[in-house]
Design a protein around this motif. Structure first.
Motif, PDB file in Angstrom:
ATOM      1  N   ALA A 156      38.871  43.845  46.231  1.00  0.00           N
ATOM      2  CA  ALA A 156      38.738  42.475  46.743  1.00  0.00           C
ATOM      3  C   ALA A 156      37.365  41.890  46.411  1.00  0.00           C
ATOM      4  O   ALA A 156      37.255  40.719  46.032  1.00  0.00           O
ATOM      5  N   ASP A 157      36.311  42.700  46.556  1.00  0.00           N
ATOM      6  CA  ASP A 157      34.964  42.232  46.216  1.00  0.00           C
ATOM      7  C   ASP A 157      34.858  41.929  44.727  1.00  0.00           C
ATOM      8  O   ASP A 157      34.252  40.931  44.322  1.00  0.00           O
ATOM      9  N   ARG A 158      35.438  42.783  43.895  1.00  0.00           N
ATOM     10  CA  ARG A 158      35.415  42.530  42.451  1.00  0.00           C
ATOM     11  C   ARG A 158      36.164  41.248  42.118  1.00  0.00           C
ATOM     12  O   ARG A 158      35.718  40.461  41.267  1.00  0.00           O
ATOM     13  N   GLN A 159      37.278  41.029  42.762  1.00  0.00           N
ATOM     14  CA  GLN A 159      38.063  39.822  42.502  1.00  0.00           C
ATOM     15  C   GLN A 159      37.267  38.564  42.873  1.00  0.00           C
ATOM     16  O   GLN A 159      37.280  37.568  42.135  1.00  0.00           O
ATOM     17  N   ARG A 160      36.570  38.603  44.017  1.00  0.00           N
ATOM     18  CA  ARG A 160      35.749  37.457  44.416  1.00  0.00           C
ATOM     19  C   ARG A 160      34.625  37.218  43.423  1.00  0.00           C
ATOM     20  O   ARG A 160      34.311  36.070  43.091  1.00  0.00           O
TER      21      ARG A 160
ATOM     22  N   SER B 144      28.407  46.348  40.687  1.00  0.00           N
ATOM     23  CA  SER B 144      29.382  47.379  41.037  1.00  0.00           C
ATOM     24  C   SER B 144      29.973  47.020  42.393  1.00  0.00           C
ATOM     25  O   SER B 144      29.312  46.388  43.223  1.00  0.00           O
ATOM     26  N   PHE B 145      31.215  47.434  42.620  1.00  0.00           N
ATOM     27  CA  PHE B 145      31.932  47.006  43.814  1.00  0.00           C
ATOM     28  C   PHE B 145      32.625  48.199  44.450  1.00  0.00           C
ATOM     29  O   PHE B 145      33.116  49.094  43.766  1.00  0.00           O
ATOM     30  N   SER B 146      32.676  48.158  45.780  1.00  0.00           N
ATOM     31  CA  SER B 146      33.278  49.267  46.515  1.00  0.00           C
ATOM     32  C   SER B 146      34.777  49.098  46.700  1.00  0.00           C
ATOM     33  O   SER B 146      35.472  50.052  47.046  1.00  0.00           O
TER      34      SER B 146
ATOM     35  N   SER C 183      34.373  27.826  46.015  1.00  0.00           N
ATOM     36  CA  SER C 183      35.439  27.732  46.998  1.00  0.00           C
ATOM     37  C   SER C 183      36.538  28.734  46.632  1.00  0.00           C
ATOM     38  O   SER C 183      37.146  28.629  45.563  1.00  0.00           O
ATOM     39  N   PRO C 184      36.793  29.744  47.504  1.00  0.00           N
ATOM     40  CA  PRO C 184      36.068  30.027  48.751  1.00  0.00           C
ATOM     41  C   PRO C 184      34.683  30.593  48.476  1.00  0.00           C
ATOM     42  O   PRO C 184      34.412  31.050  47.363  1.00  0.00           O
ATOM     43  N   PRO C 185      33.767  30.562  49.461  1.00  0.00           N
ATOM     44  CA  PRO C 185      32.414  31.099  49.253  1.00  0.00           C
ATOM     45  C   PRO C 185      32.479  32.577  48.884  1.00  0.00           C
ATOM     46  O   PRO C 185      33.331  33.320  49.379  1.00  0.00           O
ATOM     47  N   ILE C 186      31.540  32.997  48.021  1.00  0.00           N
ATOM     48  CA  ILE C 186      31.503  34.402  47.613  1.00  0.00           C
ATOM     49  C   ILE C 186      30.780  35.212  48.679  1.00  0.00           C
ATOM     50  O   ILE C 186      29.830  34.726  49.284  1.00  0.00           O
TER      51      ILE C 186
END
Length: 219
Positions: free
Chosen positions: A72-76, A67-69, A216-219
């Protein structure tokens, strides 16, 4: 006479001492995975607080659904999942199995405060992504967890170590504990995970394998 001669030959074979090449043939031929670095964690005296924390981590039955807040976090995460899925396709060709495995590995790694790529590298070295791998010392599953851990922090059901989420949860929790015990020294923690603390072969193998799972890029 022929049957008697064959029976005598069989008895002589099983009476022979077990040689290293017999173990190697069994490990690579019957079980289908190289176990040169297979885990042989040692049972250690644990403080009650450590044992309780590990037990609680193992018993937490939440499903491995990230789960993501924020978007952007979900996309990564989705970028990571796509990259890792492409790299793992040869080892786990079934897309559903591969996706479930990566979701679980990511979830359990992050839950334990570990880099997911490190966990994937460790699994590469330990079991080559074989769910039912068993080493010559009895370590089981993806992360080659020794069965005694089910008595120390679990419910004593060793069969559960072949369950994907259970195995990854045990492995990640144990590695996290060793990192904490070694005060953040990953090299020593990896050696302790393998039962070879202070020797370089296993930590170097895992750290090298980790490079295969960096993004790449690092998660």
């Amino acid at each position: 006479m022929i049957h008697q001669r064959k029976g005598a030959e069989r008895r002589r074979f099983w009476a022979r001492p077990l040689r290293w090449w017999h173990v190697l043939a069994f490990s690579t031929g019957v079980l289908g995975a190289p176990f040169g670095f297979a885990g042989n964690q040692q049972e250690e005296a644990l403080a009650d607080t450590v044992r309780l924390a590990l037990s609680n981590a193992i018993l937490d039955a939440r499903p491995p659904k990230p789960s993501f807040s924020n978007p952007a976090d979900r996309q990564r995460y989705e970028m990571w999942l796509g990259q890792m899925s492409a790299r793992l396709k040869r080892k786990l060709p079934d897309e559903q199995v591969r996706t479930e495995f990566l979701e679980t590995a990511w979830y359990e790694a992050r839950r334990a405060g570990l880099e997911p790529g490190l966990v994937l590298g460790l699994i590469q070295v330990e079991s080559a992504y074989r769910k039912y791998a068993v080493s010559v010392v009895g370590a089981r599953g993806y992360m080659q967890v020794m069965p005694f851990w089910t008595n120390v922090i679990g419910d004593s059901d060793r069969r559960k170590l072949f369950n994907m989420q259970t195995n990854l949860r045990y492995g990640c929790a144990i590695l996290r504990m060793y990192i904490d015990m070694e005060r953040g020294n990953l090299f020593l923690a990896l050696g302790r995970y393998n039962g070879s603390r202070g020797r370089p072969d296993y930590p170097n193998a895992v750290l090298a394998a980790w490079n295969n799972w960096k993004t790449s890029p690092p998660i």
